[in-house]
Design a protein around this motif. Sequence first.
Motif, PDB file in Angstrom:
ATOM      1  N   HIS A 257       0.539  -1.305   0.082  1.00 41.48           N
ATOM      2  CA  HIS A 257       0.106   0.320  -0.059  1.00 41.48           C
ATOM      3  C   HIS A 257       1.005   1.312   0.115  1.00 41.48           C
ATOM      4  N   HIS A 258       2.333   1.129  -0.262  1.00 39.91           N
ATOM      5  CA  HIS A 258       3.019   2.212  -0.432  1.00 39.91           C
ATOM      6  C   HIS A 258       2.884   3.023   0.748  1.00 39.91           C
ATOM      7  N   ILE A 259       3.021   2.384   1.969  1.00 38.95           N
ATOM      8  CA  ILE A 259       2.957   3.246   3.383  1.00 38.95           C
ATOM      9  C   ILE A 259       4.525   3.160   3.998  1.00 38.95           C
ATOM     10  N   LYS A 260       4.839   4.453   4.253  1.00 43.95           N
ATOM     11  CA  LYS A 260       6.198   4.523   4.780  1.00 43.95           C
ATOM     12  C   LYS A 260       6.216   3.925   6.387  1.00 43.95           C
ATOM     13  N   LYS A 261       7.337   3.832   6.866  1.00 43.07           N
ATOM     14  CA  LYS A 261       7.434   3.226   8.240  1.00 43.07           C
ATOM     15  C   LYS A 261       6.971   4.407   9.172  1.00 43.07           C
ATOM     16  N   GLU A 262       7.257   5.598   8.911  1.00 39.88           N
ATOM     17  CA  GLU A 262       7.030   6.602   9.674  1.00 39.88           C
ATOM     18  C   GLU A 262       5.580   7.055   9.831  1.00 39.88           C
ATOM     19  N   GLU A 263       4.818   6.242   8.772  1.00 42.81           N
ATOM     20  CA  GLU A 263       3.470   6.355   8.699  1.00 42.81           C
ATOM     21  C   GLU A 263       2.450   5.479   9.444  1.00 42.81           C
ATOM     22  N   THR A 264       3.331   4.730  10.286  1.00 43.29           N
ATOM     23  CA  THR A 264       2.685   3.456  10.986  1.00 43.29           C
ATOM     24  C   THR A 264       2.790   3.802  12.691  1.00 43.29           C
ATOM     25  N   MET A 265       1.738   3.143  13.164  1.00 45.52           N
ATOM     26  CA  MET A 265       1.641   2.988  14.663  1.00 45.52           C
ATOM     27  C   MET A 265       1.301   1.603  15.121  1.00 45.52           C
ATOM     28  N   ALA A 266       1.850   1.123  16.002  1.00 46.85           N
ATOM     29  CA  ALA A 266       1.621  -0.210  16.559  1.00 46.85           C
ATOM     30  C   ALA A 266       1.509  -0.350  18.032  1.00 46.85           C
ATOM     31  N   PHE A 267       0.220  -1.213  18.447  1.00 42.38           N
ATOM     32  CA  PHE A 267      -0.078  -1.454  19.870  1.00 42.38           C
ATOM     33  C   PHE A 267       0.417  -3.086  20.240  1.00 42.38           C
ATOM     34  N   GLY A 268       0.883  -3.421  21.295  1.00 45.37           N
ATOM     35  CA  GLY A 268       1.090  -4.909  21.737  1.00 45.37           C
ATOM     36  C   GLY A 268       1.576  -4.632  23.102  1.00 45.37           C
ATOM     37  N   ASP A 269       1.623  -5.856  23.645  1.00 44.17           N
ATOM     38  CA  ASP A 269       1.918  -6.025  25.137  1.00 44.17           C
ATOM     39  C   ASP A 269       2.626  -7.252  25.395  1.00 44.17           C
ATOM     40  N   GLY A 270       3.142  -8.068  24.381  1.00 46.28           N
ATOM     41  CA  GLY A 270       3.807  -9.513  24.713  1.00 46.28           C
ATOM     42  C   GLY A 270       5.185  -9.290  23.850  1.00 46.28           C
ATOM     43  N   GLU A 271       5.851 -10.387  24.482  1.00 48.80           N
ATOM     44  CA  GLU A 271       7.429 -10.325  23.936  1.00 48.80           C
ATOM     45  C   GLU A 271       7.533 -10.562  22.459  1.00 48.80           C
ATOM     46  N   ASN A 272       6.365 -11.318  21.777  1.00 45.42           N
ATOM     47  CA  ASN A 272       6.478 -11.339  20.434  1.00 45.42           C
ATOM     48  C   ASN A 272       5.951 -10.022  19.645  1.00 45.42           C
ATOM     49  N   ASP A 273       5.859  -8.933  20.515  1.00 42.04           N
ATOM     50  CA  ASP A 273       5.383  -7.733  19.907  1.00 42.04           C
ATOM     51  C   ASP A 273       6.485  -6.682  19.975  1.00 42.04           C
ATOM     52  N   MET A 274       7.390  -7.162  20.543  1.00 44.25           N
ATOM     53  CA  MET A 274       8.859  -6.274  20.835  1.00 44.25           C
ATOM     54  C   MET A 274       9.399  -5.731  19.474  1.00 44.25           C
ATOM     55  N   GLU A 275       9.661  -6.599  18.616  1.00 44.26           N
ATOM     56  CA  GLU A 275      10.029  -5.974  17.341  1.00 44.26           C
ATOM     57  C   GLU A 275       9.210  -5.190  16.569  1.00 44.26           C
ATOM     58  N   MET A 276       7.699  -5.432  16.539  1.00 45.09           N
ATOM     59  CA  MET A 276       7.050  -4.626  15.946  1.00 45.09           C
ATOM     60  C   MET A 276       6.904  -3.035  16.779  1.00 45.09           C
ATOM     61  N   LEU A 277       7.037  -3.062  17.939  1.00 46.81           N
ATOM     62  CA  LEU A 277       6.940  -1.862  18.699  1.00 46.81           C
ATOM     63  C   LEU A 277       8.260  -0.959  18.363  1.00 46.81           C
ATOM     64  N   ARG A 278       9.491  -1.675  18.227  1.00 48.85           N
ATOM     65  CA  ARG A 278      10.587  -1.151  17.846  1.00 48.85           C
ATOM     66  C   ARG A 278      10.579  -0.376  16.336  1.00 48.85           C
ATOM     67  N   TRP A 279       9.818  -1.200  15.456  1.00 46.03           N
ATOM     68  CA  TRP A 279       9.778  -0.694  14.003  1.00 46.03           C
ATOM     69  C   TRP A 279       9.125   0.061  13.831  1.00 46.03           C
ATOM     70  N   ALA A 280       7.881   0.366  14.111  1.00 42.73           N
ATOM     71  CA  ALA A 280       6.837   1.092  13.894  1.00 42.73           C
ATOM     72  C   ALA A 280       7.238   2.461  14.142  1.00 42.73           C
ATOM     73  N   GLY A 281       6.582   3.489  13.210  1.00 42.87           N
ATOM     74  CA  GLY A 281       6.817   4.814  13.418  1.00 42.87           C
ATOM     75  C   GLY A 281       6.795   5.417  14.919  1.00 42.87           C
ATOM     76  N   THR A 282       5.422   4.646  15.514  1.00 45.25           N
ATOM     77  CA  THR A 282       5.062   4.964  16.960  1.00 45.25           C
ATOM     78  C   THR A 282       4.765   3.857  17.644  1.00 45.25           C
ATOM     79  N   GLY A 283       5.660   3.145  18.403  1.00 43.35           N
ATOM     80  CA  GLY A 283       5.241   1.962  19.119  1.00 43.35           C
ATOM     81  C   GLY A 283       4.606   2.378  20.498  1.00 43.35           C
ATOM     82  N   ILE A 284       3.557   1.500  20.790  1.00 40.92           N
ATOM     83  CA  ILE A 284       2.816   1.830  22.053  1.00 40.92           C
ATOM     84  C   ILE A 284       2.926   0.558  22.780  1.00 40.92           C
ATOM     85  N   ALA A 285       3.102   0.551  23.826  1.00 44.23           N
ATOM     86  CA  ALA A 285       2.963  -0.659  24.757  1.00 44.23           C
ATOM     87  C   ALA A 285       1.734  -0.536  25.782  1.00 44.23           C
TER      88      ALA A 285
END
Length: 253
Positions: free
Chosen positions: A189-217
Amino acid sequence: MAIKAVFFDFDGTLYSHTQHRVPASTVKAIDALQKQGIACVLATGRHVSELKDLHFDLSLDAWITLNGQLCFKGDHYFRKKELHGAASLQKQFDAMQVPLMFVEEKRLYVSFINDQVRQAHKAISTPLPPVGRWNGAPVYMALAYMNAQQAEHVQLDGFKVTRWNQDAVDIVPPDVSKVAGIKAYCDLHHIKKEETMAFGDGENDMEMLRWAGTGIAMGQADGIVKQCADDVCEDIDHDGIPHALMRYGSGRD
């Protein structure tokens, strides 16, 4: 930069295991995002059949399942990656007498059921899986029901292992994660990393939270998960997602 896509973990992020549903405030917030043209995408370690068992019926823009192994939008897979080495995994865990679940495209099954399996599934409000054996069909993820002490005696070189419960871990290929699925969606969808946000709470979310433009635990996440995030919101049962979206200027009607 404006947010174009928000990625949500399932357990403890979208789905409350105390309310046994997606909180009404979260449903409303996601609807508001979509009305603004912001894509809302699930990013979970779960199999789609498990979500159906929990009557999860949010209308989302895409589904990243099995930690990025099977990712689809409608009837189209935009990422599909098989887990190799099922035979060796089965042999090793059989010898240790540790329950092992294999997840295929349409079904999942466990080698046997013990108290660790019961505890892990009770914690995520999910029925016990059927007992079965691998018959050579393609496998996309494995789950081993073992605690940290048991894990010390397992040889899993060539696999990535992430813990989601004190008695259970996910086993996937080394180059697979929720981020792999997220990147595939963003490329589509031609979306840039800086244009993303992610929410998570588990160990398997850690990489996602680091990668997203805004990662929220989520507020109930362990400290190690919170350290990976740009921000921490309230917990799921105290309107964490809606409050965070409001702070970042999203989720308004």
